[in-house]
Design an enzyme around this catalytic site. Structure first.
Site, PDB file in Angstrom:
ATOM      1  N   GLY A 190      77.564   4.535  25.851  1.00 37.58           N
ATOM      2  CA  GLY A 190      77.101   3.569  24.860  1.00 37.58           C
ATOM      3  C   GLY A 190      78.145   2.523  24.519  1.00 37.58           C
ATOM      4  O   GLY A 190      77.803   1.408  24.111  1.00 37.58           O
ATOM      5  N   GLU A 211      76.635   9.067  31.985  1.00 40.81           N
ATOM      6  CA  GLU A 211      75.495   9.816  31.460  1.00 40.81           C
ATOM      7  C   GLU A 211      74.907  10.841  32.423  1.00 40.81           C
ATOM      8  O   GLU A 211      74.447  11.909  32.002  1.00 40.81           O
ATOM      9  CB  GLU A 211      74.388   8.841  31.018  1.00 40.81           C
ATOM     10  CG  GLU A 211      74.660   8.127  29.705  1.00 40.81           C
ATOM     11  CD  GLU A 211      75.488   6.855  29.868  1.00 40.81           C
ATOM     12  OE1 GLU A 211      75.612   6.097  28.898  1.00 40.81           O
ATOM     13  OE2 GLU A 211      76.032   6.632  30.978  1.00 40.81           O
TER      14      GLU A 211
END
Length: 260
Positions: A112, A135
């Site tokens: 993020g 991720e």
């Protein structure tokens, strides 16, 4: 407005927004995302602010990722809602700001964190910065726009490799890829950003706002970027900044843009 996880500092026409969770390497949580949204919204309304620098506290991390503890037990429905809300509330919101936003990447920008940096209009990094989208190593994919913005910036092949390997790249490699515009030392990071901003603020803030919208339009499948450019170009002719800019050029003097 007072904040818990971020700091706001104003220097003349520039605002510096610092994500301030050093014990968590400035990881994004719901509170931080909400506070960043509110801060950017307020700064966009502040007509004295002509540019914004976004950075992280300390010298280790810009943002080292999202706070995984907040969503480790989420269901499919909750996961989808998390991504949708985050994209709208912060990442798409930052990208769409008509006040220029520079990401001053002062360390790790992962997950993020890299997605947030990519939502900014461009990026300046320190030599120790590391960037990546890890991720898939958690059984996820980037959910805050990473699968879309990374290919736009570095190309499909490089983006696929970065996402599938979950690896990190150095600041120099990021510059070679076109992911960051400049690489500098920790000491020179903010001074360099201010130097770039001084060049930006010499120009028409109204024209810059139109340019941001036109450039962004070219990356949206639902919008014809060329038509957006034509509309924005025409709109500029109705502004006081256009009158001042062209008059100053013809009179061979520096323009003093009113910002309207």
């Amino acid at each position: 407005m007072s904040y818990v996880t971020i700091l706001i500092e104003k220097e003349e026409t520039t605002a510096i927004v610092t994500i301030n969770r050093p014990s968590k390497l400035n990881a994004l949580n719901k509170e931080t995302i909400g506070e960043l949204h509110d801060a950017f919204k307020d700064l966009q309304k502040d007509k004295t602010i002509k540019a914004i620098i976004l950075t992280g506290s300390g010298e280790k991390a810009f943002v080292a990722g999202a706070d995984i503890s907040e969503f480790a037990d989420f269901s499919e429905k909750e996961g989808k809602k998390l991504a949708a809300k985050g994209q709208k509330q912060l990442f798409d919101f930052v990208e769409g700001l008509t006040t220029p936003v520079i990401a001053a990447v002062n360390g790790f920008a992962l997950g993020g964190g890299l997605e947030l940096a990519m939502a900014c209009h461009f990026r300046v990094a320190t030599v120790n910065a590391k960037m990546g989208l890890p991720e898939v190593s958690l059984g996820l994919i980037p959910g805050y726009g990473g699968t879309q913005r990374l290919p736009q910036l570095v190309g499909k092949g490089r983006a696929m490799e970065m996402i599938m390997t979950a690896g990190m790249i150095s600041a120099d490699q990021a510059k070679t890829y076109g992911l960051v515009n400049h690489v500098t030392s920790q000491e020179e990071l903010l001074p360099l950003c201010h130097k770039i901003i001084s060049k930006i603020t010499n120009n028409s803030s109204v024209a810059i706002a139109h340019a941001i919208k036109a450039v962004n339009a070219g990356f949206k499948n639902t919008v014809n970027g060329y038509e957006q450019e034509i509309e924005a170009f025409g709109a500029c002719f109705g502004t006081d900044d256009f009158t001042e800019g062209t008059t100053a050029f013809l009179e061979k003097r520096k323009a003093d843009f009113p910002g309207s």
